[in-house]
Motif scaffolding. Structure first.
Motif, PDB file in Angstrom:
ATOM      1  N   SER A 328       0.808  -1.219   0.000  1.00  0.00           N
ATOM      2  CA  SER A 328       0.000   0.000   0.000  1.00  0.00           C
ATOM      3  C   SER A 328       0.842   1.271   0.000  1.00  0.00           C
ATOM      4  O   SER A 328       0.301   2.366  -0.075  1.00  0.00           O
ATOM      5  CB  SER A 328      -0.926   0.017   1.220  1.00  0.00           C
ATOM      6  N   GLN A 329       2.186   1.125   0.103  1.00  0.00           N
ATOM      7  CA  GLN A 329       3.058   2.299   0.151  1.00  0.00           C
ATOM      8  C   GLN A 329       4.024   2.364  -1.036  1.00  0.00           C
ATOM      9  O   GLN A 329       4.678   3.384  -1.244  1.00  0.00           O
ATOM     10  CB  GLN A 329       3.886   2.295   1.449  1.00  0.00           C
ATOM     11  N   ARG A 330       4.093   1.301  -1.804  1.00  0.00           N
ATOM     12  CA  ARG A 330       5.072   1.232  -2.892  1.00  0.00           C
ATOM     13  C   ARG A 330       4.459   1.739  -4.195  1.00  0.00           C
ATOM     14  O   ARG A 330       3.312   1.435  -4.526  1.00  0.00           O
ATOM     15  CB  ARG A 330       5.552  -0.208  -3.067  1.00  0.00           C
ATOM     16  N   CYS A 331       5.226   2.497  -4.935  1.00  0.00           N
ATOM     17  CA  CYS A 331       4.775   2.993  -6.234  1.00  0.00           C
ATOM     18  C   CYS A 331       4.978   1.894  -7.283  1.00  0.00           C
ATOM     19  O   CYS A 331       6.106   1.399  -7.451  1.00  0.00           O
ATOM     20  CB  CYS A 331       5.561   4.242  -6.635  1.00  0.00           C
ATOM     21  N   PRO A 332       3.943   1.491  -7.993  1.00  0.00           N
ATOM     22  CA  PRO A 332       4.111   0.424  -8.994  1.00  0.00           C
ATOM     23  C   PRO A 332       4.888   0.854 -10.228  1.00  0.00           C
ATOM     24  O   PRO A 332       5.307   0.005 -11.005  1.00  0.00           O
ATOM     25  CB  PRO A 332       2.662   0.063  -9.343  1.00  0.00           C
ATOM     26  N   ARG A 333       5.102   2.160 -10.412  1.00  0.00           N
ATOM     27  CA  ARG A 333       5.825   2.630 -11.593  1.00  0.00           C
ATOM     28  C   ARG A 333       7.322   2.762 -11.334  1.00  0.00           C
ATOM     29  O   ARG A 333       8.137   2.242 -12.091  1.00  0.00           O
ATOM     30  CB  ARG A 333       5.255   3.958 -12.083  1.00  0.00           C
ATOM     31  N   CYS A 334       7.689   3.432 -10.247  1.00  0.00           N
ATOM     32  CA  CYS A 334       9.111   3.658  -9.993  1.00  0.00           C
ATOM     33  C   CYS A 334       9.668   2.815  -8.847  1.00  0.00           C
ATOM     34  O   CYS A 334      10.881   2.772  -8.638  1.00  0.00           O
ATOM     35  CB  CYS A 334       9.372   5.138  -9.709  1.00  0.00           C
ATOM     36  N   GLY A 335       8.791   2.182  -8.063  1.00  0.00           N
ATOM     37  CA  GLY A 335       9.241   1.316  -6.983  1.00  0.00           C
ATOM     38  C   GLY A 335       9.543   2.025  -5.684  1.00  0.00           C
ATOM     39  O   GLY A 335       9.968   1.392  -4.711  1.00  0.00           O
ATOM     40  N   ALA A 337       9.057   3.363  -2.111  1.00  0.00           N
ATOM     41  CA  ALA A 337       8.164   2.953  -1.026  1.00  0.00           C
ATOM     42  C   ALA A 337       8.444   3.796   0.206  1.00  0.00           C
ATOM     43  O   ALA A 337       9.565   3.814   0.728  1.00  0.00           O
ATOM     44  CB  ALA A 337       8.341   1.473  -0.705  1.00  0.00           C
ATOM     45  N   THR A 338       7.435   4.509   0.676  1.00  0.00           N
ATOM     46  CA  THR A 338       7.530   5.300   1.895  1.00  0.00           C
ATOM     47  C   THR A 338       6.131   5.608   2.408  1.00  0.00           C
ATOM     48  O   THR A 338       5.154   5.608   1.645  1.00  0.00           O
ATOM     49  CB  THR A 338       8.293   6.609   1.639  1.00  0.00           C
ATOM     50  N   LYS A 339       6.024   5.853   3.708  1.00  0.00           N
ATOM     51  CA  LYS A 339       4.723   6.188   4.287  1.00  0.00           C
ATOM     52  C   LYS A 339       4.170   7.490   3.707  1.00  0.00           C
ATOM     53  O   LYS A 339       2.952   7.687   3.660  1.00  0.00           O
ATOM     54  CB  LYS A 339       4.841   6.330   5.805  1.00  0.00           C
ATOM     55  N   ALA A 340       5.071   8.360   3.291  1.00  0.00           N
ATOM     56  CA  ALA A 340       4.637   9.652   2.753  1.00  0.00           C
ATOM     57  C   ALA A 340       3.864   9.505   1.445  1.00  0.00           C
ATOM     58  O   ALA A 340       3.185  10.443   1.015  1.00  0.00           O
ATOM     59  CB  ALA A 340       5.843  10.564   2.544  1.00  0.00           C
ATOM     60  N   ASN A 341       3.950   8.342   0.801  1.00  0.00           N
ATOM     61  CA  ASN A 341       3.173   8.124  -0.425  1.00  0.00           C
ATOM     62  C   ASN A 341       1.682   8.002  -0.154  1.00  0.00           C
ATOM     63  O   ASN A 341       0.888   8.024  -1.099  1.00  0.00           O
ATOM     64  CB  ASN A 341       3.656   6.851  -1.134  1.00  0.00           C
ATOM     65  N   ARG A 342       1.322   7.854   1.116  1.00  0.00           N
ATOM     66  CA  ARG A 342      -0.096   7.744   1.482  1.00  0.00           C
ATOM     67  C   ARG A 342      -0.498   8.971   2.308  1.00  0.00           C
ATOM     68  O   ARG A 342      -0.507   8.930   3.540  1.00  0.00           O
ATOM     69  CB  ARG A 342      -0.328   6.474   2.314  1.00  0.00           C
ATOM     70  N   PRO A 343      -0.812  10.086   1.661  1.00  0.00           N
ATOM     71  CA  PRO A 343      -1.210  11.270   2.429  1.00  0.00           C
ATOM     72  C   PRO A 343      -2.505  11.064   3.196  1.00  0.00           C
ATOM     73  O   PRO A 343      -2.761  11.747   4.186  1.00  0.00           O
ATOM     74  CB  PRO A 343      -1.358  12.358   1.351  1.00  0.00           C
ATOM     75  N   ARG A 345      -5.904   7.832   3.869  1.00  0.00           N
ATOM     76  CA  ARG A 345      -6.236   6.421   3.737  1.00  0.00           C
ATOM     77  C   ARG A 345      -6.672   6.069   2.324  1.00  0.00           C
ATOM     78  O   ARG A 345      -6.392   4.987   1.817  1.00  0.00           O
ATOM     79  CB  ARG A 345      -7.355   6.051   4.725  1.00  0.00           C
ATOM     80  N   ASP A 346      -7.361   6.999   1.660  1.00  0.00           N
ATOM     81  CA  ASP A 346      -7.970   6.695   0.363  1.00  0.00           C
ATOM     82  C   ASP A 346      -7.106   7.053  -0.834  1.00  0.00           C
ATOM     83  O   ASP A 346      -7.402   6.624  -1.947  1.00  0.00           O
ATOM     84  CB  ASP A 346      -9.315   7.422   0.228  1.00  0.00           C
ATOM     85  N   THR A 347      -6.070   7.846  -0.642  1.00  0.00           N
ATOM     86  CA  THR A 347      -5.309   8.356  -1.787  1.00  0.00           C
ATOM     87  C   THR A 347      -3.859   7.910  -1.726  1.00  0.00           C
ATOM     88  O   THR A 347      -3.288   7.713  -0.650  1.00  0.00           O
ATOM     89  CB  THR A 347      -5.364   9.893  -1.840  1.00  0.00           C
ATOM     90  N   PHE A 348      -3.276   7.791  -2.918  1.00  0.00           N
ATOM     91  CA  PHE A 348      -1.852   7.457  -3.074  1.00  0.00           C
ATOM     92  C   PHE A 348      -1.224   8.502  -3.996  1.00  0.00           C
ATOM     93  O   PHE A 348      -1.789   8.847  -5.038  1.00  0.00           O
ATOM     94  CB  PHE A 348      -1.695   6.055  -3.686  1.00  0.00           C
ATOM     95  N   CYS A 349      -0.066   8.989  -3.591  1.00  0.00           N
ATOM     96  CA  CYS A 349       0.654   9.958  -4.419  1.00  0.00           C
ATOM     97  C   CYS A 349       2.144   9.754  -4.205  1.00  0.00           C
ATOM     98  O   CYS A 349       2.664  10.002  -3.112  1.00  0.00           O
ATOM     99  CB  CYS A 349       0.261  11.394  -4.061  1.00  0.00           C
ATOM    100  N   CYS A 350       2.828   9.253  -5.248  1.00  0.00           N
ATOM    101  CA  CYS A 350       4.259   8.951  -5.148  1.00  0.00           C
ATOM    102  C   CYS A 350       5.062  10.248  -5.015  1.00  0.00           C
ATOM    103  O   CYS A 350       4.901  11.181  -5.813  1.00  0.00           O
ATOM    104  CB  CYS A 350       4.715   8.158  -6.365  1.00  0.00           C
ATOM    105  N   ARG A 351       5.942  10.299  -4.007  1.00  0.00           N
ATOM    106  CA  ARG A 351       6.771  11.480  -3.780  1.00  0.00           C
ATOM    107  C   ARG A 351       7.898  11.595  -4.798  1.00  0.00           C
ATOM    108  O   ARG A 351       8.501  12.662  -4.934  1.00  0.00           O
ATOM    109  CB  ARG A 351       7.368  11.429  -2.363  1.00  0.00           C
TER     110      ARG A 351
END
Length: 386
Positions: A328-335, A337-343, A345-351
């Protein structure tokens, strides 16, 4: 594969009375055999030991030969289950309260606990939809049963083995074991990753979302009603609480069946496999706030996974479980992974690369990607010895 097909018995007053006396008698005998086994052998009584110790006494109490054998086997199986739970650590470590409670006294069987029948004690007439069943009052014939046409078809074609007689909420049931052949498993073209959660019970890598909002609302309504009933502090209130708990469990089971059927049907239609996360032990690893404990404890993720697994096997759909770490924290495009990728519960945004989307869908995509590589290693041919 083995599945259980349940039918509802419709006995008349005399037949119901005979069935009730039978259940009470065999469970009372099972409790007595269990106490004798615990005194003589502790938790290690085998079927052979119990047969030599208790078979004659059970026959003298009016049980038939097969009924006595099934009582003995039920007792031995109960202690086998206790030993297995101890080895698996399900009852805690040495000296824990749960383990002391399980090992300090014999197993006790409820008066209306289910009892096992085989083909010597139970015969079926599918055309008339009746059964002939052994009781302590003798053989009771022409006991009617009701079930769907699909259940009758399964019983006629695949019933094999034992059946369990059960009594729940004033109703009689028979659960028959059926040996259903599995479809030949195909080689998957791709995978469907399924992310399981509490707010969204299941979200696939295709973007299909099975929300748990209605189930959550239903459980909150049930909790309010149960609090009102519990405040009465009467015997009938306690019985009603048990009835509502079973109703709530059946409701959650129905929802899980619906979700699992949908996921397996989509995978079968598109010739893809199904991948889930391995969530064993998640309740011990994850801590939540006090007001969220009941919600997490009632999360039926294991049942949903079991339903998807057995329906996939039956349909010939490949199934695999993958490592859930950071899905739930890893970006499937660049790989990244950090908690900050989940601002939230419902949204994901790769830093790192800026990929954004629904968090549960991204988790499902990560599960799918891990299944692609895991399937290669699972099906890799063994190395040729040099």
């Amino acid at each position: 594969m083995k599945i259980a097909v349940q039918v509802k018995l419709i006995p008349d007053a005399a037949q119901a009375s005979a069935l009730e006396r039978t259940l009470h008698t065999v469970n009372k005998c099972a409790t007595q055999v269990s106490a004798a086994s615990f005194t003589s052998y502790g938790l290690k009584g085998s079927v052979k030991d119990l047969r030599s110790m208790a078979y004659g006494d059970l026959k003298a109490r009016g049980l038939g030969a097969q009924a006595a054998q099934h009582v003995i086997k039920r007792v031995a199986d109960a202690y086998t289950t206790v030993r297995a739970n101890i080895r698996a650590g399900n009852l805690g470590g040495e000296g824990s309260p749960r383990r002391r409670k399980a090992t300090s006294k014999p197993v006790v069987f409820r008066p209306d606990a289910a009892h096992t029948y085989d083909d010597r004690c139970l015969s079926w007439n599918y055309d008339a939809q009746t059964v002939s069943i052994w009781t302590v009052d003798g053989r009771v014939k022409n006991v009617r049963f009701a079930c769907s046409a699909a259940a009758i078809k399964k019983l006629t074609q695949y019933r094999k083995g034992e059946s369990d007689l059960a009594f729940r909420d004033g109703k009689w049931f028979l659960a028959a074991t059926c040996e259903v052949p599995e479809a030949e498993r195909y080689e998957p073209r791709d995978w469907i990753g399924v992310d399981r959660g509490i707010t969204n019970l299941a979200t696939t890598s295709d973007g299909d979302n099975h929300s748990g909002r209605r189930l959550d609302r239903y459980r909150r309504w049930q909790a309010r009603k149960k609090a009102e009933i519990q405040a009465r502090r009467t015997r009938s209130a306690a019985q009603l609480l048990k009835k509502r708990a079973r109703c709530e469990s059946r409701h959650a089971t129905h929802i899980n069946h619906t979700i699992s059927k949908t996921v397996v049907a989509v995978a079968q239609r598109t010739e893809r496999g199904i991948a889930l996360e391995q969530l064993q032990g998640i309740r011990e690893r994850v801590t939540v706030r006090r007001d969220q404990r009941a919600r997490q404890s009632s999360w039926p993720f294991h049942q949903l996974g079991a339903f998807i697994a057995y329906k996939a096997r039956r349909a010939g759909v490949p199934f695999i479980e993958v490592d859930p770490a950071y899905t739930s924290q890893r970006c499937p495009r660049c790989g990244h992974a950090t908690k900050a990728n989940r601002p939230s519960r419902d949204t994901f945004c790769c830093r790192r690369c800026g990929l954004a989307g629904p968090a549960d869908v991204v988790a499902g995509i990560n599960v799918r990607d891990r299944a692609r590589s895991a399937w290669v290693f699972v099906n890799m041919p063994p190395p040729v010895p040099t």
